[in-house]
Scaffold this motif. Structure first.
Motif, PDB file in Angstrom:
ATOM      1  N   LYS A  57       0.803  -1.218   0.000  1.00 19.59           N
ATOM      2  CA  LYS A  57       0.000   0.000   0.000  1.00 19.59           C
ATOM      3  C   LYS A  57       0.839   1.272   0.000  1.00 19.59           C
ATOM      4  N   ARG A  58       2.173   1.137   0.230  1.00 21.69           N
ATOM      5  CA  ARG A  58       3.017   2.339   0.322  1.00 21.69           C
ATOM      6  C   ARG A  58       4.257   2.160  -0.554  1.00 21.69           C
ATOM      7  N   ASN A  59       4.024   1.977  -1.834  1.00 23.59           N
ATOM      8  CA  ASN A  59       5.131   1.703  -2.742  1.00 23.59           C
ATOM      9  C   ASN A  59       6.052   2.901  -2.919  1.00 23.59           C
ATOM     10  N   LEU A  60       5.481   4.073  -3.141  1.00 21.46           N
ATOM     11  CA  LEU A  60       6.301   5.260  -3.361  1.00 21.46           C
ATOM     12  C   LEU A  60       7.045   5.651  -2.081  1.00 21.46           C
ATOM     13  N   ASP A  61       6.377   5.569  -0.931  1.00 19.08           N
ATOM     14  CA  ASP A  61       7.039   5.854   0.346  1.00 19.08           C
ATOM     15  C   ASP A  61       8.176   4.872   0.593  1.00 19.08           C
ATOM     16  N   THR A  62       7.918   3.605   0.284  1.00 15.85           N
ATOM     17  CA  THR A  62       8.957   2.582   0.472  1.00 15.85           C
ATOM     18  C   THR A  62      10.164   2.878  -0.395  1.00 15.85           C
ATOM     19  N   LEU A  63       9.908   3.221  -1.653  1.00 12.31           N
ATOM     20  CA  LEU A  63      11.002   3.510  -2.579  1.00 12.31           C
ATOM     21  C   LEU A  63      11.819   4.703  -2.095  1.00 12.31           C
ATOM     22  N   HIS A  64      11.157   5.770  -1.681  1.00 19.50           N
ATOM     23  CA  HIS A  64      11.870   6.950  -1.180  1.00 19.50           C
ATOM     24  C   HIS A  64      12.683   6.613   0.066  1.00 19.50           C
ATOM     25  N   TYR A  65      12.112   5.816   0.936  1.00 19.91           N
ATOM     26  CA  TYR A  65      12.807   5.426   2.168  1.00 19.91           C
ATOM     27  C   TYR A  65      14.076   4.643   1.852  1.00 19.91           C
ATOM     28  N   ILE A  66      13.976   3.688   0.934  1.00 20.48           N
ATOM     29  CA  ILE A  66      15.132   2.857   0.579  1.00 20.48           C
ATOM     30  C   ILE A  66      16.163   3.669  -0.196  1.00 20.48           C
ATOM     31  N   MET A  67      15.715   4.563  -1.065  1.00 21.18           N
ATOM     32  CA  MET A  67      16.656   5.424  -1.782  1.00 21.18           C
ATOM     33  C   MET A  67      17.485   6.247  -0.799  1.00 21.18           C
ATOM     34  N   HIS A  68      16.852   6.750   0.230  1.00 20.50           N
ATOM     35  CA  HIS A  68      17.571   7.518   1.259  1.00 20.50           C
ATOM     36  C   HIS A  68      18.549   6.616   2.016  1.00 20.50           C
ATOM     37  N   GLN A  69      18.129   5.380   2.303  1.00 18.66           N
ATOM     38  CA  GLN A  69      19.027   4.445   2.986  1.00 18.66           C
ATOM     39  C   GLN A  69      20.276   4.183   2.143  1.00 18.66           C
ATOM     40  N   VAL A  70      20.075   3.954   0.853  1.00 18.95           N
ATOM     41  CA  VAL A  70      21.203   3.660  -0.036  1.00 18.95           C
ATOM     42  C   VAL A  70      22.174   4.841  -0.088  1.00 18.95           C
ATOM     43  N   GLN A  71      21.639   6.047  -0.062  1.00 19.04           N
ATOM     44  CA  GLN A  71      22.474   7.243  -0.147  1.00 19.04           C
ATOM     45  C   GLN A  71      23.239   7.523   1.141  1.00 19.04           C
ATOM     46  N   THR A  72      22.705   7.106   2.289  1.00 12.89           N
ATOM     47  CA  THR A  72      23.274   7.532   3.565  1.00 12.89           C
ATOM     48  C   THR A  72      23.789   6.390   4.443  1.00 12.89           C
ATOM     49  N   GLU A  73      23.472   5.132   4.093  1.00 12.23           N
ATOM     50  CA  GLU A  73      23.833   4.006   4.938  1.00 12.23           C
ATOM     51  C   GLU A  73      24.533   2.930   4.111  1.00 12.23           C
ATOM     52  N   ASP A  74      24.921   1.851   4.775  1.00  4.82           N
ATOM     53  CA  ASP A  74      25.572   0.717   4.091  1.00  4.82           C
ATOM     54  C   ASP A  74      24.479  -0.235   3.598  1.00  4.82           C
ATOM     55  N   VAL A  75      23.694   0.250   2.635  1.00  2.84           N
ATOM     56  CA  VAL A  75      22.535  -0.477   2.124  1.00  2.84           C
ATOM     57  C   VAL A  75      22.724  -0.726   0.629  1.00  2.84           C
ATOM     58  N   HIS A  76      22.447  -1.975   0.211  1.00  3.29           N
ATOM     59  CA  HIS A  76      22.669  -2.385  -1.167  1.00  3.29           C
ATOM     60  C   HIS A  76      21.427  -3.128  -1.667  1.00  3.29           C
ATOM     61  N   CYS A  77      20.982  -2.789  -2.878  1.00  2.50           N
ATOM     62  CA  CYS A  77      19.777  -3.402  -3.437  1.00  2.50           C
ATOM     63  C   CYS A  77      20.088  -4.081  -4.762  1.00  2.50           C
ATOM     64  N   ILE A  78      19.308  -5.114  -5.060  1.00  2.00           N
ATOM     65  CA  ILE A  78      19.317  -5.699  -6.393  1.00  2.00           C
ATOM     66  C   ILE A  78      17.901  -5.634  -6.961  1.00  2.00           C
ATOM     67  N   MET A  79      17.787  -5.868  -8.260  1.00  2.00           N
ATOM     68  CA  MET A  79      16.499  -5.747  -8.936  1.00  2.00           C
ATOM     69  C   MET A  79      15.713  -7.054  -8.876  1.00  2.00           C
ATOM     70  N   GLY A  80      14.434  -6.918  -8.554  1.00  2.00           N
ATOM     71  CA  GLY A  80      13.512  -8.046  -8.627  1.00  2.00           C
ATOM     72  C   GLY A  80      12.592  -7.885  -9.818  1.00  2.00           C
ATOM     73  N   ASN A  81      11.853  -8.921 -10.140  1.00  2.00           N
ATOM     74  CA  ASN A  81      10.970  -8.860 -11.311  1.00  2.00           C
ATOM     75  C   ASN A  81       9.882  -7.802 -11.153  1.00  2.00           C
ATOM     76  N   CYS A  82       9.438  -7.541  -9.917  1.00  2.00           N
ATOM     77  CA  CYS A  82       8.420  -6.507  -9.717  1.00  2.00           C
ATOM     78  C   CYS A  82       9.004  -5.104  -9.872  1.00  2.00           C
TER      79      CYS A  82
END
Length: 357
Positions: A57-82
């Motif tokens: 229900k909070r896709n855009l909020d989730t994306l913004h939250y994770i983008m901020h984590q990646v920019q400021t913390e030791d956070v790494h993401c990979i791409m999923g099919n969704c």
């Protein structure tokens, strides 16, 4: 569009690595899990195995939250099919298919982006025009998802959304690593531990269903998708590597119920019907139950009608009556007739309503 598999080396000095998969836009649960495991930003290394968005229900909020984590913390993401849905918009790729998906998936990042701009997406929408508008207003977000690698790798682990082809060839097309089906049933023995999400772990269960991560020691595979936003009893799992110790933690928002009397173990042969192998044939039917045959399990059994779907499946049904002790706390998954499907320590089963407060 370049369809090569993008592989990146994971560089971190953190002593604790935390792997989470398939958040699916469920920001509240993601934050609750981070709190539960005492995640320390900038100290711990956090690895997200894709499917960051869609279905929640909070896709855009989730994306913004994770983008901020990646920019400021030791956070790494990979791409999923969704997460690939960003490529559809960014490149105006397969727009008829995109419109079709958005037609039945109302909980979508793209719907949220459009709604924020007072745009409604329906069967009459001009998707090319809409994608152009979304690119203008949400280019950073779309590019973030588009630029995610498909595989992360360190000295001991390979992190990928769904699976790899082999030790020598991870995949010739990014679709392979994002949609590899039933990777845990692979016959290959991998040199490094492969950590994947994508497929809810209950899809590998045939007797007693558990939503907790599975480790296949023979093939060196961890499968950690707890079915968050996909299964009624789903949960968000964290796989934690710290020194030579591997830990697991789970989190869900299911309602807690107190057990008010003991339920002894009953001798039984438990079985569980998965989504992918849940096709049934109805042999008899009354107002309460149906007698069905499941070809995959080669079983004939009576099942409450609440579990029989219009497309002739009986998935996520279990006959396992969980033993309970007075004072136990369980999670309510689904109430039906005089029974309740419950979850106890990640394991799915059922009990009578009268056993719960």
């Amino acid at each position: 569009m370049n369809r090569n598999v993008v592989i990146q080396k994971l560089k971190t000095k953190a002593e604790r690595k935390i792997v989470i998969s398939d958040i699916h836009g469920n920001l509240d649960l993601y934050q609750a899990l981070l709190h539960k495991i005492d995640y320390k930003p900038g100290i711990d290394c956090l690895i997200l195995l894709g499917d960051l968005v869609e279905k929640g229900k909070r896709n855009l909020d989730t994306l913004h939250y994770i983008m901020h984590q990646v920019q400021t913390e030791d956070v790494h993401c990979i791409m999923g099919n969704c997460d690939f849905i960003a490529k559809n918009v960014l490149y105006s790729y397969r727009l008829d298919f995109l419109k079709h998906v958005l037609g039945f998936r109302t909980a979508s990042l793209i719907h949220e982006m459009a709604k924020s701009l007072n745009i409604e997406i329906n069967e009459n929408s001009n998707m090319s025009q809409i994608c152009q508008i979304l690119r203008k207003h949400y280019l950073d977000e779309l590019c973030f998802l588009n630029d995610l690698p498909h595989v992360l790798e360190d000295d001991a682990h390979i992190y990928v959304h769904a699976g790899i082809e082999s030790n020598e060839n991870y995949g010739t097309d990014f679709k392979h690593v994002m949609t590899h089906a039933f990777f845990l049933e692979s016959n290959q023995v991998f040199k490094k531990n492969i950590i994947v999400g994508h497929m809810p772990v209950t899809e590998y269960c045939s007797h007693i269903a558990s939503f907790d991560p599975i480790y296949d020691v023979k093939h060196n595979i961890y499968s950690i998708d707890g079915g968050n936003m996909v299964k009624f009893g789903g949960q968000l799992n964290a796989l934690i590597f710290e020194k030579n110790i591997v830990k697991v933690e789970r989190c869900d928002f299911l309602k807690e119920r107190k057990v008010i009397q003991n339920v002894d173990y009953h001798t039984q042969i438990p079985f569980f019907i998965t989504f992918n192998h849940g096709n049934i044939q109805i042999l008899e039917r009354n107002s309460i139950q149906s007698k069905v045959y499941c070809p995959y399990n080669n079983r004939t059994f009576w099942v409450e009608n609440e579990f029989v779907t219009n497309d002739m499946k009986a998935y996520d049904y279990t006959n396992y009556e969980i033993p309970l002790k007075k004072g136990d706390t369980v999670k309510e998954v689904f109430a039906y007739q005089d029974k309740v499907q419950i979850k106890k320590n990640g394991i799915l089963g059922w009990t009578y309503r009268s056993n719960l407060e």
